[in-house]
Design a protein around this motif. Sequence first.
Motif, PDB file in Angstrom:
ATOM      1  N   THR A   1      -0.939  11.777  -1.981  1.00 14.13           N
ATOM      2  CA  THR A   1      -1.489  12.718  -3.009  1.00 14.13           C
ATOM      3  C   THR A   1      -2.320  11.932  -3.931  1.00 14.13           C
ATOM      4  N   LEU A   2      -2.174  10.903  -4.436  1.00 12.64           N
ATOM      5  CA  LEU A   2      -3.023  10.260  -5.074  1.00 12.64           C
ATOM      6  C   LEU A   2      -4.458   9.793  -4.641  1.00 12.64           C
ATOM      7  N   ILE A   3      -4.556   9.521  -3.498  1.00 14.46           N
ATOM      8  CA  ILE A   3      -5.629   9.639  -2.614  1.00 14.46           C
ATOM      9  C   ILE A   3      -6.473  10.671  -2.541  1.00 14.46           C
ATOM     10  N   GLU A   4      -6.043  11.582  -2.174  1.00 17.09           N
ATOM     11  CA  GLU A   4      -6.782  13.087  -2.168  1.00 17.09           C
ATOM     12  C   GLU A   4      -6.999  13.437  -3.703  1.00 17.09           C
ATOM     13  N   THR A   5      -6.187  12.960  -4.757  1.00 18.00           N
ATOM     14  CA  THR A   5      -6.912  13.500  -5.824  1.00 18.00           C
ATOM     15  C   THR A   5      -8.233  12.538  -6.266  1.00 18.00           C
ATOM     16  N   ALA A   6      -7.971  11.215  -5.793  1.00 18.70           N
ATOM     17  CA  ALA A   6      -9.318  10.250  -6.119  1.00 18.70           C
ATOM     18  C   ALA A   6     -10.525  10.941  -5.584  1.00 18.70           C
ATOM     19  N   VAL A   7     -10.246  11.362  -4.226  1.00 17.00           N
ATOM     20  CA  VAL A   7     -11.443  11.892  -3.367  1.00 17.00           C
ATOM     21  C   VAL A   7     -11.836  12.907  -4.224  1.00 17.00           C
ATOM     22  N   ARG A   8     -10.962  14.013  -4.403  1.00 18.35           N
ATOM     23  CA  ARG A   8     -11.686  15.399  -4.879  1.00 18.35           C
ATOM     24  C   ARG A   8     -12.102  15.039  -6.299  1.00 18.35           C
ATOM     25  N   GLU A   9     -11.889  14.119  -6.969  1.00 17.76           N
ATOM     26  CA  GLU A   9     -12.468  13.865  -8.415  1.00 17.76           C
ATOM     27  C   GLU A   9     -13.782  12.946  -8.277  1.00 17.76           C
TER      28      GLU A   9
ATOM     29  N   TYR B   1      10.227  -0.348   3.877  1.00 16.12           N
ATOM     30  CA  TYR B   1       9.350  -0.700   2.679  1.00 16.12           C
ATOM     31  C   TYR B   1       7.927  -1.094   3.387  1.00 16.12           C
ATOM     32  N   GLY B   2       8.057  -1.855   4.030  1.00 11.76           N
ATOM     33  CA  GLY B   2       6.899  -2.508   4.955  1.00 11.76           C
ATOM     34  C   GLY B   2       6.055  -1.278   5.450  1.00 11.76           C
ATOM     35  N   LEU B   3       6.774  -0.369   6.217  1.00 12.12           N
ATOM     36  CA  LEU B   3       5.949   0.451   7.018  1.00 12.12           C
ATOM     37  C   LEU B   3       5.367   1.685   6.034  1.00 12.12           C
ATOM     38  N   SER B   4       6.008   1.816   4.821  1.00 15.77           N
ATOM     39  CA  SER B   4       5.730   2.816   3.673  1.00 15.77           C
ATOM     40  C   SER B   4       4.473   2.361   3.074  1.00 15.77           C
ATOM     41  N   LYS B   5       4.115   0.748   3.036  1.00 17.83           N
ATOM     42  CA  LYS B   5       3.054   0.226   2.446  1.00 17.83           C
ATOM     43  C   LYS B   5       1.898   0.228   3.690  1.00 17.83           C
ATOM     44  N   LEU B   6       2.242  -0.109   4.849  1.00 15.28           N
ATOM     45  CA  LEU B   6       1.267   0.159   5.857  1.00 15.28           C
ATOM     46  C   LEU B   6       0.616   1.383   6.055  1.00 15.28           C
ATOM     47  N   MET B   7       1.402   2.409   6.187  1.00 14.84           N
ATOM     48  CA  MET B   7       0.926   3.625   6.381  1.00 14.84           C
ATOM     49  C   MET B   7      -0.118   4.120   5.251  1.00 14.84           C
ATOM     50  N   SER B   8       0.127   3.605   4.109  1.00 17.04           N
ATOM     51  CA  SER B   8      -0.653   3.980   2.921  1.00 17.04           C
ATOM     52  C   SER B   8      -2.018   3.069   3.350  1.00 17.04           C
ATOM     53  N   GLU B   9      -2.065   2.006   3.767  1.00 15.08           N
ATOM     54  CA  GLU B   9      -3.160   1.295   4.107  1.00 15.08           C
ATOM     55  C   GLU B   9      -4.226   2.183   5.031  1.00 15.08           C
ATOM     56  N   TRP B  10      -3.262   2.694   5.999  1.00 18.11           N
ATOM     57  CA  TRP B  10      -3.981   3.200   7.268  1.00 18.11           C
ATOM     58  C   TRP B  10      -4.691   4.688   6.622  1.00 18.11           C
ATOM     59  N   MET B  11      -3.807   5.150   5.725  1.00 20.76           N
ATOM     60  CA  MET B  11      -4.570   6.386   5.077  1.00 20.76           C
ATOM     61  C   MET B  11      -5.691   6.179   4.211  1.00 20.76           C
ATOM     62  N   LEU B  12      -5.659   5.122   3.702  1.00 19.63           N
ATOM     63  CA  LEU B  12      -6.893   4.651   2.945  1.00 19.63           C
ATOM     64  C   LEU B  12      -8.018   4.277   3.889  1.00 19.63           C
ATOM     65  N   ARG B  13      -7.787   3.624   4.954  1.00 15.80           N
ATOM     66  CA  ARG B  13      -8.922   3.440   5.948  1.00 15.80           C
ATOM     67  C   ARG B  13      -9.533   4.680   6.251  1.00 15.80           C
ATOM     68  N   ASP B  14      -8.514   5.622   7.009  1.00 17.34           N
ATOM     69  CA  ASP B  14      -9.299   6.804   7.434  1.00 17.34           C
ATOM     70  C   ASP B  14     -10.046   7.587   6.302  1.00 17.34           C
ATOM     71  N   ALA B  15      -9.435   7.776   5.101  1.00 13.00           N
ATOM     72  CA  ALA B  15     -10.075   8.476   3.881  1.00 13.00           C
ATOM     73  C   ALA B  15     -11.434   7.755   3.743  1.00 13.00           C
ATOM     74  N   SER B  16     -11.324   6.370   3.805  1.00 11.56           N
ATOM     75  CA  SER B  16     -12.783   5.680   3.299  1.00 11.56           C
ATOM     76  C   SER B  16     -13.791   5.998   4.372  1.00 11.56           C
TER      77      SER B  16
ATOM     78  N   ALA C   1     -14.029   8.843   6.104  1.00  7.11           N
ATOM     79  CA  ALA C   1     -14.187  10.390   6.220  1.00  7.11           C
ATOM     80  C   ALA C   1     -14.969  10.720   4.644  1.00  7.11           C
ATOM     81  N   HIS C   2     -14.881   9.853   3.752  1.00  5.29           N
ATOM     82  CA  HIS C   2     -15.213  10.346   2.111  1.00  5.29           C
ATOM     83  C   HIS C   2     -15.774   9.074   1.624  1.00  5.29           C
ATOM     84  N   ASP C   3     -16.380   9.523   0.339  1.00  2.64           N
ATOM     85  CA  ASP C   3     -17.116   8.455  -0.140  1.00  2.64           C
ATOM     86  C   ASP C   3     -16.159   7.829  -1.300  1.00  2.64           C
ATOM     87  N   ILE C   4     -15.424   6.911  -0.675  1.00  2.00           N
ATOM     88  CA  ILE C   4     -14.350   6.254  -1.326  1.00  2.00           C
ATOM     89  C   ILE C   4     -14.157   4.826  -0.499  1.00  2.00           C
ATOM     90  N   ARG C   5     -14.336   3.926  -1.359  1.00  2.00           N
ATOM     91  CA  ARG C   5     -14.157   2.323  -0.877  1.00  2.00           C
ATOM     92  C   ARG C   5     -12.853   1.763  -1.327  1.00  2.00           C
TER      93      ARG C   5
END
Length: 331
Positions: free
Chosen positions: A99-107, A141-156, A158-162
Amino acid sequence: MTVLVTGGAGYIGSHMVWELLDAGESVVVLDRLSTGFEWAVAPEAKLVVGDVADKELIGGIIRDNHVDAIIHFAGSVVVPESVADPLAYYENNTSKTRTLIETAVREGVPHFIFSSTAAVYGGAGLEPVREDARLAPESPYGLSKLMSEWMLRDASLAHDIRYTALRYFNVAGADPKGRTGQSTPGATHLIKVACETALGKRPFMQVFGTDYPTPDGTCMRDYIHVSDLAAAHRLALQRLRAGGRSLVANCGYSHGYSVLEVIESVRRAFGRDFEVKMGDRRPGDAAAVVANSDLARTELGWTPQRDDLDQIVADALAWERILTSKNSARG
Ligand code: UFG
């Protein structure tokens, strides 16, 4: 330009806030104060009490403060707790980060720095582990963080975020100026536990396992000073602002210390002995976890300033003493 630090009232986040303020940055902290402390937030930073998944709140903070970077620490960090309650970890760490990444992308926030962990690797060997090693988290715990890394990779893609995801090894120590430190009650981390035992807050401590395939039979970890970790984030921010590509990098010193070596260091810093019992292995502990940190050094230009176990321990012990007086002042 303002940096939004989520979890800025927590252990690592509160050091980050000081690091940014010391570098002249403007900082807004978002923290729901579930495990963090209002007093841990530097007075020059603006504190907003709230949740990272509150889209309207975060959107407002970003617009009102011209936020150009988010450094995201908020989340749950206790490995055994994640085994007992995995869905809470996937909610708190993965779903809310989405959700935070989505907000960052939207804003239109262009830069995102994420607090990841060596736990994405699972059991590593005695050799320093590189970022391209097999990813096999052994806990939610480790998987919850790894999934976040992967969401960031995919969002970056598709969108204008690094983004930069930093995989922390064993973070320890405290601000050398004594402004903040590890303050969570009931902490399980070795250096904190040993300092509490030295100061008489615990009657004794245990060494979890003495039959590991390591030089002295106890587990080896790569302990990194929290101030060096905060510095790595500041460099990551500079690099992203200068146009640097997205990056995933380890943060550790590339050498390990055994549990017994850490305890010896605490004895040296304290100047007296305290009771240590040899115990059984703790379930889930890997024999050794040590970072290869070449990437952080070359890509971020990171040169650790406090790569010295005795200094990490001395700062942790000094903070433990400050915490004792803070707590007794509060009654
Ligand atoms: N240990 C003891 N006695 C104690 C506490 C710890 O012997 O009272 C030992 C552990 O068995 C382990 C070492 O000290 O061998 C370090 O343990 P910590 O609990 O301090 O740290 P971990 O290596 O288990 O975990 C850390 C972070 C996690 C992260 C993990 C990634 O705390 O958040 O590294 O590898 F997921």
